[in-house]
Motif scaffolding. Sequence first.
Motif, PDB file in Angstrom:
ATOM      1  N   LYS A  74      46.614  23.663  87.672  1.00 43.82           N
ATOM      2  CA  LYS A  74      47.184  23.103  88.904  1.00 43.82           C
ATOM      3  C   LYS A  74      47.310  24.168  89.987  1.00 43.82           C
ATOM      4  O   LYS A  74      47.057  23.903  91.169  1.00 43.82           O
ATOM      5  N   LYS A  75      47.679  25.368  89.582  1.00 40.43           N
ATOM      6  CA  LYS A  75      47.822  26.464  90.545  1.00 40.43           C
ATOM      7  C   LYS A  75      46.476  26.782  91.184  1.00 40.43           C
ATOM      8  O   LYS A  75      46.377  26.941  92.407  1.00 40.43           O
ATOM      9  N   LEU A  76      45.428  26.852  90.372  1.00 42.96           N
ATOM     10  CA  LEU A  76      44.093  27.143  90.900  1.00 42.96           C
ATOM     11  C   LEU A  76      43.593  26.021  91.806  1.00 42.96           C
ATOM     12  O   LEU A  76      43.000  26.280  92.862  1.00 42.96           O
ATOM     13  N   ILE A  77      43.848  24.787  91.411  1.00 48.91           N
ATOM     14  CA  ILE A  77      43.415  23.643  92.220  1.00 48.91           C
ATOM     15  C   ILE A  77      44.161  23.616  93.552  1.00 48.91           C
ATOM     16  O   ILE A  77      43.595  23.297  94.604  1.00 48.91           O
ATOM     17  N   SER A  78      45.445  23.997  93.530  1.00 48.54           N
ATOM     18  CA  SER A  78      46.225  24.039  94.771  1.00 48.54           C
ATOM     19  C   SER A  78      45.692  25.095  95.739  1.00 48.54           C
ATOM     20  O   SER A  78      45.912  25.013  96.949  1.00 48.54           O
ATOM     21  N   GLN A  79      44.954  26.068  95.198  1.00 45.79           N
ATOM     22  CA  GLN A  79      44.357  27.118  96.026  1.00 45.79           C
ATOM     23  C   GLN A  79      42.954  26.735  96.501  1.00 45.79           C
ATOM     24  O   GLN A  79      42.281  27.521  97.154  1.00 45.79           O
ATOM     25  N   GLY A  80      42.521  25.524  96.143  1.00 49.20           N
ATOM     26  CA  GLY A  80      41.226  25.027  96.609  1.00 49.20           C
ATOM     27  C   GLY A  80      40.127  24.978  95.576  1.00 49.20           C
ATOM     28  O   GLY A  80      38.990  24.638  95.901  1.00 49.20           O
ATOM     29  N   ALA A  81      40.435  25.285  94.314  1.00 49.97           N
ATOM     30  CA  ALA A  81      39.405  25.314  93.279  1.00 49.97           C
ATOM     31  C   ALA A  81      38.996  23.906  92.854  1.00 49.97           C
ATOM     32  O   ALA A  81      39.821  22.999  92.753  1.00 49.97           O
ATOM     33  N   GLU A  82      37.701  23.766  92.592  1.00 49.12           N
ATOM     34  CA  GLU A  82      37.140  22.553  91.988  1.00 49.12           C
ATOM     35  C   GLU A  82      36.744  22.916  90.567  1.00 49.12           C
ATOM     36  O   GLU A  82      35.960  23.840  90.348  1.00 49.12           O
ATOM     37  N   ILE A  83      37.306  22.207  89.578  1.00 45.48           N
ATOM     38  CA  ILE A  83      37.145  22.607  88.184  1.00 45.48           C
ATOM     39  C   ILE A  83      36.511  21.502  87.360  1.00 45.48           C
ATOM     40  O   ILE A  83      36.940  20.352  87.402  1.00 45.48           O
ATOM     41  N   GLU A  84      35.476  21.874  86.593  1.00 43.61           N
ATOM     42  CA  GLU A  84      34.838  20.971  85.639  1.00 43.61           C
ATOM     43  C   GLU A  84      35.051  21.524  84.232  1.00 43.61           C
ATOM     44  O   GLU A  84      34.919  22.732  84.014  1.00 43.61           O
ATOM     45  N   TRP A  85      35.359  20.642  83.279  1.00 40.42           N
ATOM     46  CA  TRP A  85      35.612  21.082  81.905  1.00 40.42           C
ATOM     47  C   TRP A  85      34.734  20.273  80.961  1.00 40.42           C
ATOM     48  O   TRP A  85      34.835  19.056  80.891  1.00 40.42           O
ATOM     49  N   PHE A  86      33.859  20.962  80.217  1.00 41.78           N
ATOM     50  CA  PHE A  86      32.938  20.334  79.269  1.00 41.78           C
ATOM     51  C   PHE A  86      33.350  20.738  77.850  1.00 41.78           C
ATOM     52  O   PHE A  86      33.419  21.923  77.541  1.00 41.78           O
ATOM     53  N   ASP A  87      33.612  19.752  76.998  1.00 37.83           N
ATOM     54  CA  ASP A  87      34.010  20.127  75.642  1.00 37.83           C
ATOM     55  C   ASP A  87      33.668  19.039  74.631  1.00 37.83           C
ATOM     56  O   ASP A  87      33.453  17.884  74.979  1.00 37.83           O
ATOM     57  N   HIS A  88      33.647  19.453  73.366  1.00 42.39           N
ATOM     58  CA  HIS A  88      33.285  18.538  72.281  1.00 42.39           C
ATOM     59  C   HIS A  88      34.260  18.608  71.112  1.00 42.39           C
ATOM     60  O   HIS A  88      34.045  17.959  70.088  1.00 42.39           O
TER      61      HIS A  88
END
Length: 325
Positions: A74-88
């Motif tokens: 949340k902190k990174l996103i509040s700074q403008g980050a766009e995050i993708e998470w790929f997992d299995h």
Amino acid sequence: MDYYAIVHNDFDGTASAAIYARAVNSLPKKVFFTEPTKIHNLLKSLELRGVYKIMIADIGLNASTLDNVIENLKKLISQGAEIEWFDHHVWKEEWKRKLQESGVKVYHDLSTCGAGVVNKNLNPQDEFSRKLASADCSVDIWLHDDPMGEKLRRVVEYNKDYKWKEYLINKFYNGVLWDDEFEKILLDQIDKELKGYENLHKYIRVLNINGKNIVVAVRWRGPPDISYASQFLMNRYSAIVYASVNGKAISFRSNSIDVRRFAEKLGGGGHILAAGAGLKAPFWRFLLHRLGIRGPLLNWASEIVKKVVTETGLISYEGKKNVTM
């Protein structure tokens, strides 16, 4: 395109980063190699420095660190980050929901490996990425259905330095699946493995729990690595579970038992047949092990494995069917 890649420090993480790079036609600004038990600390210390896209791949979620992971995302996103998470790895639906609600774009698929998740969702038409993902999945989720997987895994694990994995990401990105350099490394690794198998008996103990054999090992230096050693030792001692400790973590392997349940009991996670958790040994036992005195660490590890297996039970895994043994 500038972005950061955060991936597991193994073949699957390396392949995931390479396949993602091919999908977006750009190598990452920086690759961070980490583990599920440390991802929350990496996210906490990560500085964007003008890079606002982050891909995370082959990193499972654990109950013990989930809240910290969400907070730091949340902190990174509040700074403008766009995050993708790929997992299995196996996630609870609640975990996935919390991740999505935090603003992360989640790609989660239990049917494949981490590299397979990236390939299926971003560039399924790329034949090279398909071949790389196939080789990776063969060894990462213990399918053992692609001979290239056994070869490439040895190449990836040949050098533990992260610079080596970055070098491989670059080669895979440029479409090199196998070459003379890799062939030479493979032959060298196999030679070292054959010599290493002769000494494995010095590092293990065989437990019998409810009539079933379980191999407990303390880590050794050099080949064979844990995956190949676990298969060899389970076959040699007719064991159904293999557990290995290095003083900082414990890893479980099996061909038939749901070992993720053991890892979860210790605060970790992973795959059904290959899982692990952080497990810090008492310093004096760890020190003696480093000095070549293996007994104290092996005794300690054996007691922990015996306790967690007894309390959790041996649950046979057959596809989607679980049977209590």
